[in-house]
Write a protein that holds these residues in place. Structure first.
Motif, PDB file in Angstrom:
ATOM      1  N   ILE A  10       0.840  -1.202   0.000  1.00  0.00           N
ATOM      2  CA  ILE A  10       0.000   0.000   0.000  1.00  0.00           C
ATOM      3  C   ILE A  10       0.876   1.253   0.000  1.00  0.00           C
ATOM      4  N   ALA A  11       1.934   1.238   0.816  1.00  0.00           N
ATOM      5  CA  ALA A  11       2.853   2.378   0.851  1.00  0.00           C
ATOM      6  C   ALA A  11       3.554   2.555  -0.496  1.00  0.00           C
ATOM      7  N   ARG A  12       3.936   1.441  -1.139  1.00  0.00           N
ATOM      8  CA  ARG A  12       4.608   1.525  -2.449  1.00  0.00           C
ATOM      9  C   ARG A  12       3.680   2.146  -3.489  1.00  0.00           C
ATOM     10  N   VAL A  13       2.456   1.634  -3.558  1.00  0.00           N
ATOM     11  CA  VAL A  13       1.500   2.146  -4.541  1.00  0.00           C
ATOM     12  C   VAL A  13       1.238   3.634  -4.301  1.00  0.00           C
ATOM     13  N   SER A  14       1.069   4.015  -3.041  1.00  0.00           N
ATOM     14  CA  SER A  14       0.785   5.415  -2.712  1.00  0.00           C
ATOM     15  C   SER A  14       1.953   6.320  -3.081  1.00  0.00           C
ATOM     16  N   SER A  15       3.173   5.841  -2.870  1.00  0.00           N
ATOM     17  CA  SER A  15       4.349   6.663  -3.167  1.00  0.00           C
ATOM     18  C   SER A  15       4.633   6.754  -4.655  1.00  0.00           C
ATOM     19  N   ARG A  16       4.210   5.762  -5.420  1.00  0.00           N
ATOM     20  CA  ARG A  16       4.464   5.780  -6.866  1.00  0.00           C
ATOM     21  C   ARG A  16       3.392   6.543  -7.638  1.00  0.00           C
ATOM     22  N   ARG A  17       2.236   6.718  -7.035  1.00  0.00           N
ATOM     23  CA  ARG A  17       1.152   7.488  -7.664  1.00  0.00           C
ATOM     24  C   ARG A  17       0.673   8.566  -6.694  1.00  0.00           C
ATOM     25  N   PRO A  18       1.581   9.432  -6.281  1.00  0.00           N
ATOM     26  CA  PRO A  18       1.250  10.378  -5.196  1.00  0.00           C
ATOM     27  C   PRO A  18       0.143  11.365  -5.551  1.00  0.00           C
ATOM     28  N   TRP A  19       0.134  11.861  -6.807  1.00  0.00           N
ATOM     29  CA  TRP A  19      -0.862  12.876  -7.132  1.00  0.00           C
ATOM     30  C   TRP A  19      -2.271  12.295  -7.165  1.00  0.00           C
ATOM     31  N   ILE A  20      -2.389  11.046  -7.583  1.00  0.00           N
ATOM     32  CA  ILE A  20      -3.704  10.396  -7.576  1.00  0.00           C
ATOM     33  C   ILE A  20      -4.202  10.237  -6.143  1.00  0.00           C
ATOM     34  N   ILE A  21      -3.292   9.767  -5.254  1.00  0.00           N
ATOM     35  CA  ILE A  21      -3.675   9.573  -3.846  1.00  0.00           C
ATOM     36  C   ILE A  21      -4.044  10.899  -3.198  1.00  0.00           C
ATOM     37  N   VAL A  22      -3.226  11.914  -3.416  1.00  0.00           N
ATOM     38  CA  VAL A  22      -3.518  13.236  -2.844  1.00  0.00           C
ATOM     39  C   VAL A  22      -4.840  13.764  -3.393  1.00  0.00           C
ATOM     40  N   GLY A  23      -5.083  13.556  -4.693  1.00  0.00           N
ATOM     41  CA  GLY A  23      -6.335  14.009  -5.295  1.00  0.00           C
ATOM     42  C   GLY A  23      -7.542  13.334  -4.674  1.00  0.00           C
ATOM     43  N   ILE A  24      -7.438  12.017  -4.441  1.00  0.00           N
ATOM     44  CA  ILE A  24      -8.541  11.285  -3.802  1.00  0.00           C
ATOM     45  C   ILE A  24      -8.818  11.842  -2.416  1.00  0.00           C
ATOM     46  N   TRP A  25      -7.757  12.117  -1.655  1.00  0.00           N
ATOM     47  CA  TRP A  25      -7.938  12.637  -0.298  1.00  0.00           C
ATOM     48  C   TRP A  25      -8.496  14.064  -0.310  1.00  0.00           C
ATOM     49  N   VAL A  26      -8.127  14.849  -1.297  1.00  0.00           N
ATOM     50  CA  VAL A  26      -8.692  16.202  -1.403  1.00  0.00           C
ATOM     51  C   VAL A  26     -10.199  16.119  -1.634  1.00  0.00           C
ATOM     52  N   VAL A  27     -10.612  15.205  -2.512  1.00  0.00           N
ATOM     53  CA  VAL A  27     -12.046  15.027  -2.771  1.00  0.00           C
ATOM     54  C   VAL A  27     -12.765  14.563  -1.501  1.00  0.00           C
ATOM     55  N   SER A 329      -7.463   8.086  10.696  1.00  0.00           N
ATOM     56  CA  SER A 329      -6.039   8.325  10.970  1.00  0.00           C
ATOM     57  C   SER A 329      -5.173   7.203  10.406  1.00  0.00           C
ATOM     58  N   VAL A 330      -5.630   5.965  10.563  1.00  0.00           N
ATOM     59  CA  VAL A 330      -4.881   4.826  10.023  1.00  0.00           C
ATOM     60  C   VAL A 330      -4.817   4.893   8.504  1.00  0.00           C
ATOM     61  N   LEU A 331      -5.951   5.176   7.871  1.00  0.00           N
ATOM     62  CA  LEU A 331      -5.976   5.262   6.411  1.00  0.00           C
ATOM     63  C   LEU A 331      -5.088   6.390   5.897  1.00  0.00           C
ATOM     64  N   ALA A 332      -5.095   7.517   6.595  1.00  0.00           N
ATOM     65  CA  ALA A 332      -4.244   8.639   6.190  1.00  0.00           C
ATOM     66  C   ALA A 332      -2.767   8.273   6.319  1.00  0.00           C
ATOM     67  N   ALA A 333      -2.410   7.594   7.411  1.00  0.00           N
ATOM     68  CA  ALA A 333      -1.012   7.188   7.600  1.00  0.00           C
ATOM     69  C   ALA A 333      -0.591   6.161   6.559  1.00  0.00           C
ATOM     70  N   MET A 334      -1.501   5.299   6.132  1.00  0.00           N
ATOM     71  CA  MET A 334      -1.171   4.242   5.180  1.00  0.00           C
ATOM     72  C   MET A 334      -1.085   4.735   3.745  1.00  0.00           C
ATOM     73  N   THR A 335      -1.824   5.772   3.396  1.00  0.00           N
ATOM     74  CA  THR A 335      -1.896   6.187   1.987  1.00  0.00           C
ATOM     75  C   THR A 335      -1.476   7.642   1.757  1.00  0.00           C
ATOM     76  N   LEU A 336      -2.098   8.558   2.468  1.00  0.00           N
ATOM     77  CA  LEU A 336      -1.813   9.974   2.215  1.00  0.00           C
ATOM     78  C   LEU A 336      -0.396  10.349   2.611  1.00  0.00           C
ATOM     79  N   LEU A 337       0.061   9.868   3.762  1.00  0.00           N
ATOM     80  CA  LEU A 337       1.403  10.237   4.215  1.00  0.00           C
ATOM     81  C   LEU A 337       2.495   9.716   3.279  1.00  0.00           C
ATOM     82  N   PRO A 338       2.452   8.450   2.822  1.00  0.00           N
ATOM     83  CA  PRO A 338       3.451   8.011   1.837  1.00  0.00           C
ATOM     84  C   PRO A 338       3.433   8.864   0.567  1.00  0.00           C
TER      85      PRO A 338
END
Length: 743
Positions: A10-27, A329-338
């Motif tokens: 999950i951390a790898r995927v989030s770090s390799r596609r950061p703008w998509i993850i950040v965009g999802i969290w913004v929405v 908080s767990v979801l943010a640490a697992m996806t948004l933070l990476p």
């Protein structure tokens, strides 16, 4: 068998596609803000509802179904003058004007037939003995939530008559007190945020050594809080939530949101300092720190599922709020933070602080030395003495728990200057506060029958010599003659022990004696009766919540660490810290020891919901540190098989972080204790004290001392349990070759 929880992937995927993850969290953030703004205010309630159908609830349903419809709140306007008496025309003029203004609000706001004007009905109980104070009682229309929504319209009318210096015009009542309580609680919430957030930022700067790195956990916490508010707004469409849910989400969100992000961020920087490139460091932090975060979050969530078993909207609201914000908080640490770390890279070290910046990035956990290494080795050098001294200190504090008196603080605990408190005090002094919160005796049967009428007569006669009861009101009978309501004023604040004792006498002595052998059901309701049922429910709920929390904590720790010794020891140590926290609360709030020093009110009682709440959340939050610490110990033990060195390594590697994280939680919780609401003072201070005890005495003394004595037995798992999956963090491989820093 080993199981990969995929936190690394999950951390790898989030770090390799950061703008998509950040965009999802913004929405998600925008949607959650919209839900909070549009729905939240309509789904919270100030009513403390019990869902297991106690006596007061049975009585309320009889009243609503047969007499009044939705049970509104009792309110009173208090008009007092030092210049005039009720016999003067000036007094009559202002009373008539207030009466006309309130009546003009219409039947959608107040029940017109309940609005009493002394100059129209000439009832003596509306005037004080000195004839310079008069009360104007009425009942709000609709149910409790309707009253809470509409009470401001009434107070606006009454406030319009406060300009005359010859008259003091005040209001009190159930909805008025609830409104003031909410406002005072919100002020406490603001104080907590103003106090806790800046201190948390300072601690983060000290721990991480850079301002940019320190701001990131705060951002994670805010995101988690907003998302949880949105989820609570949706959940509120199906179940009423106590207004406490907002305080819980904000307080716990700041604490765990910062902590979980701090665990990941610190591990990421450690891996970068060892030479891993950015993406590999994120992946390694995901495989280690985020796995710990997932297990820590699970312990909190499972613990608070126990709160959902309590038949009360307060506990259910608190439980849901905490679950929502922990999951967020767990979801943010697992996806948004990476994703954020992937975008920022080493720029998180920008705006570094001289001196402390090197300690934030250059710490080498593999090398012995430093304060925490010294603490662990000193403790393990004298393990028996350490256990006796530290454990004895906690036991000494816990002894006072056996003197705990639970209850409710009531309006008397409001800070001075609150109008509803001042009006209540006048009412209680010159009339009877029971005019606002009377005991409501509901009789179900053939009300007109001689047996029932005689029983009612015996009951009213038995109440006359009891000074805690006033003169009963006229019996109200339903149209079919099958339900009767007898309202009896009760002196004093509805939360005082004398008033509680009076209602218990009414239920256990007066009513059984008067209605013995009579074919009728008799039930007592009213604010005090509801309080008694709430207290009883809280005590009974402990028999469910405590075993549930202990069981899930044991099972989860056993699965995580493949040991039955680790969970048994963790439960014992946590019980010690919880007991000590209870004892300290009794000392400060009940006995008043150091209450003035801390700026707290001595209330003489601990709120009935506090013990269960503290138990569930302390067990959950303390597991953050326990899982984080023991994960590093077990990780090292798997590599070296050296118990003593593994414990020293675990303390050394996590001591600075655990201390910083604990101080952040303490700052946040004690910030919320700075408000004027006694319940929030007890809650915030209790949580902060529990975390302080847990991160110091328990984690840094009792844990290493006990692990030293137990040796390899720490990791004992019976052979018949070896079929369980292995969820442990994988042992580290050899160090990777260095890589250049990224920008």
């Amino acid at each position: 068998m080993s199981v990969n929880l995929s936190t690394e992937s999950i951390a790898r995927v989030s770090s390799r596609r950061p703008w998509i993850i950040v965009g999802i969290w913004v929405v998600l953030f925008i949607v959650a803000m919209f839900l909070r703004a549009s729905l939240f205010e309509d789904v919270i309630t100030t009513e403390f509802a019990i869902t297991n159908n106690p006596e007061s609830q049975i009585a309320n349903e009889l009243i609503e179904d047969n007499l009044t419809g939705p049970k509104g709140t009792n309110e009173v306007v208090v008009i007092q003058s030092q210049a005039f008496t009720v016999d003067d025309p000036e007094f009559k003029q202002i009373v008539d004007s207030i009466h006309a203004g309130v009546a003009a609000l219409g039947p959608e706001i107040i029940r017109q037939e309940t609005l009493l004007n002394y100059f129209e009905v000439k009832a003596g109980f509306l005037v004080s003995e000195g004839r310079n104070t008069l009360i104007m009682p009425f009942t709000m229309a609709g149910d409790v939530d309707d009253a809470s929504d509409n009470i401001e319209e009434v107070t606006d009318v009454v406030d319009g008559f406060k300009g005359d210096p010859n008259f003091k015009v005040l209001m009190t009542g159930q909805a008025t007190v609830g409104k003031d309580f909410q406002e005072v609680a919100q002020e406490g919430l603001l104080k907590g945020e103003i106090f806790g957030a800046p201190i948390a930022l300072i601690i983060l700067v000290v721990v991480l050594g850079a301002i940019v790195a320190a701001v990131i956990p705060l951002i994670m916490a805010v995101v988690a809080i907003v998302l949880a508010m949105g989820l609570a707004s949706l959940a509120g469409q199906f179940i009423e939530l106590s207004f406490f849910v907002e305080n819980m989400i904000t307080m716990i969100g700041l604490a765990v949101g910062i902590d979980y992000s701090l665990f990941f961020l610190t591990r990421y920087r450690e891996e970068r300092s060892k030479g891993l490139d950015k993406l590999e460091a994120i992946a390694k932090a995901g495989a280690t720190a985020n796995r710990t975060v997932v297990f820590s979050g699970m312990t909190v969530v499972l613990g608070f599922i126990g709160m959902l078993l309590v038949p009360s909207n307060v506990f259910i609201g608190i439980g849901l709020g905490v679950i929502f914000v922990v999951v967020a908080s767990v979801l943010a640490a697992m996806t948004l933070l990476p994703a954020i770390l992937s975008l920022l890279g080493d720029r998180i070290n920008k705006l570094s602080v001289p001196i402390i910046s090197k300690s934030g990035t250059g710490f080498d956990e593999t090398k012995p030395g430093g304060f925490w290494d010294w603490v662990s080795r000193t403790t393990m050098g004298k393990p028996v003495i350490s256990l006796v001294l530290a454990g004895g200190l906690l036991i000494a504090a816990a002894v006072f728990f056996f003197e705990i008196h639970t209850g409710s603080t009531g309006v008397a605990s409001f800070p001075d200057g609150i109008e509803s408190k001042e009006a209540f005090q006048i009412l209680d002094r010159e009339f009877s506060a029971g005019e606002v919160t009377p005991a409501e005796i509901v009789i179900s049967g053939d009300i007109s029958s001689p047996e029932v009428q005689d029983a009612i007569g015996r009951l009213t006669s038995s109440l006359e010599p009891d000074a805690n009861f006033g003169t009963p009101k006229t019996l109200t009978v339903s149209e079919d003659g099958e339900v009767g309501l007898l309202a009896v004023p009760v002196s004093g604040d509805s939360s005082t022990q004398a008033t509680l004792d009076a209602i218990m006498r009414l239920r256990s002595e007066y009513i059984p004696a008067a209605f013995q052998g009579v074919p009728a059901g008799v039930y007592v309701t009213g604010e005090t009766a509801s309080n008694i049922d709430f207290f009883d429910m809280s005590k009974n709920a402990a028999k469910v919540v405590i075993p549930f929390v202990l069981a899930v904590s044991f099972l989860l720790l056993m699965i995580i660490f493949r040991s039955i010794v680790v969970p048994i020891k963790a439960i014992i140590l946590n019980l010690l810290s919880v007991g000590a926290t209870y004892g300290i609360l009794v000392l400060i709030f009940q006995k008043g020891v150091l209450a003035d020093v801390f700026g707290f009110q001595q209330s003489g009682t601990v709120e009935a919901w506090i013990p269960i709440f503290l138990f569930a959340i302390i067990f959950g939050l303390s597991m953050d540190y326990h899982v984080f610490l023991l994960s590093r110990v077990r990780e090292r033990f798997d590599q070296t098989r050296d118990n003593t060195e593994s414990v020293a390594f675990g303390i050394r590697a996590t001591g600075r972080l655990i201390t910083g994280a604990a101080l952040i939680m303490v700052a946040v919780f004690w910030g919320f204790a700075a408000g004027d609401v006694v319940a929030l003072q007890q809650m915030g201070f209790g949580l902060g004290m529990a975390i302080l005890l847990d991160a110091t005495i328990v984690r840094m003394i009792l844990v290493p001392a006990s692990m030293k004595l137990l040796g390899n037995w720490n990791w004992y798992l019976p052979k018949w349990l070896e079929w369980m999956s292995d969820f442990r963090v994988e042992p580290e491989s050899g160090a990777p070759p260095p890589s250049p820093a990224d920008d």
